[in-house]
Design an enzyme around this catalytic site. Sequence first.
Site, PDB file in Angstrom:
ATOM      1  N   GLU A  38      30.073  20.439  27.568  1.00  0.00           N
ATOM      2  CA  GLU A  38      29.699  21.759  27.041  1.00  0.00           C
ATOM      3  C   GLU A  38      30.194  22.899  27.925  1.00  0.00           C
ATOM      4  O   GLU A  38      30.589  23.961  27.438  1.00  0.00           O
ATOM      5  CB  GLU A  38      28.182  21.852  26.846  1.00  0.00           C
ATOM      6  CG  GLU A  38      27.650  21.067  25.655  1.00  0.00           C
ATOM      7  CD  GLU A  38      27.521  19.577  25.917  1.00  0.00           C
ATOM      8  OE1 GLU A  38      27.672  19.166  27.088  1.00  0.00           O
ATOM      9  OE2 GLU A  38      27.262  18.823  24.968  1.00  0.00           O
TER      10      GLU A  38
ATOM     11  N   HIS B 177      16.509  17.970  21.052  1.00  0.00           N
ATOM     12  CA  HIS B 177      17.125  18.316  19.770  1.00  0.00           C
ATOM     13  C   HIS B 177      16.299  19.323  18.980  1.00  0.00           C
ATOM     14  O   HIS B 177      16.538  19.505  17.790  1.00  0.00           O
ATOM     15  CB  HIS B 177      17.330  17.056  18.914  1.00  0.00           C
ATOM     16  CG  HIS B 177      18.366  16.112  19.441  1.00  0.00           C
ATOM     17  ND1 HIS B 177      18.186  15.394  20.599  1.00  0.00           N
ATOM     18  CD2 HIS B 177      19.587  15.765  18.963  1.00  0.00           C
ATOM     19  CE1 HIS B 177      19.257  14.642  20.803  1.00  0.00           C
ATOM     20  NE2 HIS B 177      20.123  14.852  19.842  1.00  0.00           N
TER      21      HIS B 177
END
Lengths: 314, 373
Positions: free
Chosen positions: A51, A120
């Site tokens: 990322e 999540h």
Amino acid sequence: MNEGLRKAMENDPKVLIMGEDVGKLGGVFRVTDGLQKDFGEARVIDTPLAESGIVGTAIGLALRGYRPVCEIQFDGFVFPAFNQITTQLAKMRMRSLGTLELPVVIRIPCGGGIGAVEHHSESPEAYFTHTGGLRVVACSNPADAYTMIQQAIECPDPVIFFEPKRRYWDKAPVDRDLSKAVPFDKAVVARPGEDVTVLAYGPMVKTALEAAQADEQHSIEVVDVRSLNPLDEETVLESVRRTGRCVVVHEAPVFNGYGGELAARITEKCFYNLEAPVLRVGGFSTPYPPSRLEDHYLPDLDRVLDAVDRTFAW
Amino acid sequence: MIVDAARGAPLGTDAQSPPPELVQLLTPEGERVEHPEYDVNLTPEEIKGLYRDLVIVRRIDTEAVALTRQGELGIWASLLGQEAAQIGSAHALKQDDMAFPSYREHGVAWCRGVDPLDLLGLFRGVNHAGWDPKAHNFHLYTIVIGSHTLHATGYAMGIQRDGAENAAIVYFGDGATSQGDVNEAFVWSAAQNAPIVFFCQNNQWAISEPLEKQSRIPLYRRAEGFGFPGIRVDGNDVFAVHAVTQKALDNARSGQGPTLIEAFTYRMGAHTTTDDPTRYRLQAELESWKLKDPIERLKAYLVKNQLADREFFDAIDAEAKEVGSDLRRRCLELPDPEPTAIWENVYATEHSLLAEERGQFTSYLASFEDVSR
């Protein structure tokens, strides 16, 4: 989202999509479905699983004149990129005395409510609203998704773009005429009312609208804040001055959350209009719980109405 | 041997592996030596140009250290000892190549046409960077170690997409090689076959931490695991640095992907003016590196080969002195920015919160003017 991205790519050959699994798979939520097939691998880039690298290389591409749109696969995975976003992307324009432009959009599917495993279901917006140099927006419905993503891509500043993942499945008419769209840094009154203002953004707008619909005693006005930084204070304050009561709703923890900033500003600027303190409804000061408990953690219709009732009990 | 014997053999050393090969074309005594792959392809005038830049950037550096000692700069990161690594590599760049510096690349900045005064803004605290990166193809200094290696990689991906025949070069130190971002940049540039040169100035010390705190193998060998070539060059040999960088840039421009260059050099000064190297390293080590001084060896070469005379050296010294005193004068004249500069250039577009804050603060300042009347 998909149509908005497609339109942006058609309009400007410099627009790139980059992220994990955004190509053949179309992203884990299929938001980029079909884009690599139509625009090629040079413009829709399946990136390494890194990322920091996604945002760091997007910065470099922006310096070369591209407009990268990064997908962070899930909210909880943005933190490896946190350094690149806060120390590099946010500050680079100012550090360059305005000579550099960083039109980078970072899309983050956010929030809970889908029964996911840990990392999540997070709502990390406050980390980013706290950093000067970033714009932070959240869409709440299909029509805004289509327009706001295009406006974000056109914007010359870096934009953190929150997409409420549990609303990906919602369906609604979308007006394709961008010229009629509300600017993406403006709030909108999603439902007019008279007695109390409920401020929400992202996934909680729908919850707030449902609460307003269900409340037979009070006329609830729902304001979709949409742009968290900059905040469209005018729309927010105008509503609260009219109703005299305000409840702020978000999924993120209440403590030090974005709602605290809203409450403080409203108190400072609408003090003599307020009939009750601004109340906040949100997540708890804990790590996000296992999904079997998330219905208790996430604000729902009843918790919003409970707060509405409490503002009238003052 | 994998690490200097004086520092002890690290774990996992392969006794069979040959010693790291160091590309050298000019000995510390100024003797030209041959190398099977690399040669000097510079004219006498170009070599004299290298010497001029080496001397001038050392003078700029000396002046900046002095300005810091006198309180005119808040801090300075000296390049002393690393001049050849910077000048040699920067001379290998073409105009359209893009350089991403760390924060010690004053020599590269000089070669890219950045006014040395513009370097001082950051260290004096009047701005965060004083130059236009696009005007010089020289990016802003990056202080968060290694972050810019990803920017350079992304920029190189942009070069690819433009179909241009340029390369990006990114400068970083031995300490940076431990950063996740640097390793991600290696992964990305390899996977993308990006036109980039990773130029690591291994100056042996990451502030107080020696190389063995960072690596069990020579840094240039890291590249192999990522799938691209790595090479170690004598970082105090301006010829070798130039030749090796030129080859790596040519490879990048012609679609052969990234190269990691480890320029083996030495930070002869402190990490910054706030650092005290006597607390962590021996004077003898510094003395041994002084014998490998990058400027002295090129001067010896020029003299031995009768490429320059005393008049030339005197003229360069005089020019360097003039650059230094001019820099000093203009540094002292640098004005403090207006308070409202705090809100300038943060966003390209109108931002209501910043406008509100700026307005409130301006009124607050004006309230003091009322009192004084």
